[in-house]
Design an enzyme around this catalytic site. Sequence first.
Site, short mmCIF file in Angstrom:
data_model
loop_
_atom_site.label_atom_id
_atom_site.label_comp_id
_atom_site.label_asym_id
_atom_site.label_seq_id
_atom_site.Cartn_x
_atom_site.Cartn_y
_atom_site.Cartn_z
N ARG A 86 -10.56 -45.15 -30.80
CA ARG A 86 -10.05 -43.91 -31.39
C ARG A 86 -8.77 -44.20 -32.14
O ARG A 86 -7.98 -45.06 -31.72
CB ARG A 86 -9.73 -42.89 -30.29
N SER A 154 -7.51 -50.48 -22.73
CA SER A 154 -8.00 -50.12 -21.40
C SER A 154 -8.60 -51.30 -20.65
O SER A 154 -9.70 -51.23 -20.11
CB SER A 154 -8.99 -48.96 -21.50
N ASP A 207 -4.73 -47.11 -20.78
CA ASP A 207 -5.23 -45.75 -21.05
C ASP A 207 -4.82 -44.75 -19.96
O ASP A 207 -4.49 -43.60 -20.25
CB ASP A 207 -6.75 -45.73 -21.27
P1 ADP Z 1 -14.17 -45.04 -23.38
O1 ADP Z 1 -14.59 -45.47 -22.03
O2 ADP Z 1 -14.65 -45.90 -24.48
O3 ADP Z 1 -12.70 -44.77 -23.46
P2 ADP Z 1 -14.98 -42.31 -22.89
O4 ADP Z 1 -13.83 -42.04 -22.01
O5 ADP Z 1 -15.32 -41.25 -23.90
O6 ADP Z 1 -14.87 -43.64 -23.70
O7 ADP Z 1 -16.22 -42.53 -21.94
C1 ADP Z 1 -17.46 -42.82 -22.48
C2 ADP Z 1 -18.42 -42.97 -21.35
O8 ADP Z 1 -18.48 -41.75 -20.61
C3 ADP Z 1 -19.83 -43.21 -21.82
O9 ADP Z 1 -20.05 -44.59 -22.01
C4 ADP Z 1 -20.64 -42.67 -20.66
O10 ADP Z 1 -20.76 -43.65 -19.67
C5 ADP Z 1 -19.79 -41.54 -20.14
N1 ADP Z 1 -20.28 -40.27 -20.67
C6 ADP Z 1 -20.03 -39.72 -21.86
N2 ADP Z 1 -20.72 -38.56 -22.02
C7 ADP Z 1 -21.41 -38.39 -20.88
C8 ADP Z 1 -22.32 -37.40 -20.39
N3 ADP Z 1 -22.66 -36.34 -21.13
N4 ADP Z 1 -22.83 -37.57 -19.17
C9 ADP Z 1 -22.51 -38.62 -18.42
N5 ADP Z 1 -21.68 -39.59 -18.81
C10 ADP Z 1 -21.14 -39.47 -20.01
MG MG Z 2 -11.17 -44.36 -22.15
#
Ligand code: ADP
Ligand code: MG
Length: 477
Positions: A86, A154, A207
């Site tokens: 992001r 992170s 993070d």
């Molecule tokens: P990052 O880990 O890259 O910082 P996020 O915090 O947005 O990103 O987390 C993304 C992860 O959250 C996805 O890979 C998935 O495992 C989980 N996730 C996202 N949307 C959903 C959903 N609708 N239901 C269950 N798990 C979800």
């Molecule tokens: Mg994250």
Amino acid sequence: MVGRRMKSRRKWRTVVGILKELEDVCDTPVGRLRQVVDAMAVEMHAGLASEGGSKLKMLLTFVDDLPNGREKGTYYALHLGGTYFRILRVHLGGQRSYLDVQDVERHPIPSHLMNSTSEILFNFLAFSLERFIEKEGNESNSQGVKRELAFTFSFPVKHTSISSGVLIKWTKGFEISEMVGKDITECLQGALDRRGLDMHVAALVNDTVGALSLGYYHDPDTVVAVVFGTGSNACYLERTDAIIKCQGLLTTSGSMVINMEWGNFWSSHLPRTSYDIDLDAESSNANDMGFEKMISGMYLGDIVRRVILRMSQESDIFGLSSSTLSEPYVLRTNSVSAMHEDDTPELQEVARILKDLGVTDVPLKVRKLVVKICDVVTRRAGRLAAAGIAGILKKIGRDGSGGITSGRSRSELMTMQKRTVVAVEGGLYMNYTMFREYMEEALIEILGEEVSQYVVVKAMEDGSSIGSALLVASLQS
Ligand code: ADP
Ligand code: MG
């Protein structure tokens, strides 16, 4: 005919037996959760006592002052998560309510970058930042002023200051081995300089620390932050005198944010199934991140997949065995929540997702069974996550017990109890309602109704990125 019916009954019994075994091993009565709470608090102490004293690294972040709301100016954040990266820009007007998140970009991390080289990864990030800045024209930055950037990262980092630190290890499927031991800020700053970008990496922020910063900015009772996304981690505000491994550590506030790296927590009280053991053994970081592998978005889908695969191998209730089902990580946690929360009468969403896994024409009772598997795996995750949070509250004396050694009476303890805000973010928590509900329900179960009234769990959308930008702002003011 009769023989076939008996055979099919036997198969069904086999499958029900597999489910029953899963339920039994994943069971998390409150007594067991309390053992996990205690183990978490004990490991936190051990990790603070000496380097390598626990699987919990309890890393120094060099963040001792959190944003107070009076910050001013325009700041940027680049966040490398496990699935997404992001970029955003915030403008701060000098009062808490004047927080303007002006532009947020979120993109999936191209998967080839996860096992490329540091040069390729950082050139890509610099290129993305360049495009982001080009878009804004001249509106938000007066010529000649360097843009101040927070790098929200992170993965575990050993910091030497708030703006520098080396990578300890990769997690969440990343595998760029030459980067381990390298200074992360230098890697990014180098790539920015090579592109001629007028940007300064002012802070390297975990993070969770970003989420804590945003939480604190809005509400100074925020002392803990937890992320449930692709991976899972937590940080909290600790008194410097409790950080025994750093004798003589002095900060103006008398405290420092500790990045627990709780994904690596382990305790024999954690309810572990054969699916967890296999998942771990076949992962790119075997024997590592055991807690994360039970509670975070990258893994829940794969645990569910392994249970379905075993059922399909030991019976024919899923029809002919599907080769797709054998592919690691083919079932995403997003699909698990979609199946779990499928409220159509015939469970059509479950049928659709199973079809994508090469499993067609499953009867309704089998679809219900699949929903049950999702429920068992996610319930365990939510409840263990709650135990983790309660463990932190215990360590800092906010769980109503008065800390690890207390002989105080109940009424004394309640008058000592302070309001405590836990900032939570991450895609799993924000989007998977059942996970969130199981977590919050278990937290109340563990803490009890009375103490729970003092503990507020607050969702922080994009908290890690926004909060990191706020942290950079607070360093400048
Ligand atoms: P990052 O880990 O890259 O910082 P996020 O915090 O947005 O990103 O987390 C993304 C992860 O959250 C996805 O890979 C998935 O495992 C989980 N996730 C996202 N949307 C959903 C959903 N609708 N239901 C269950 N798990 C979800
Ligand atoms: Mg994250």
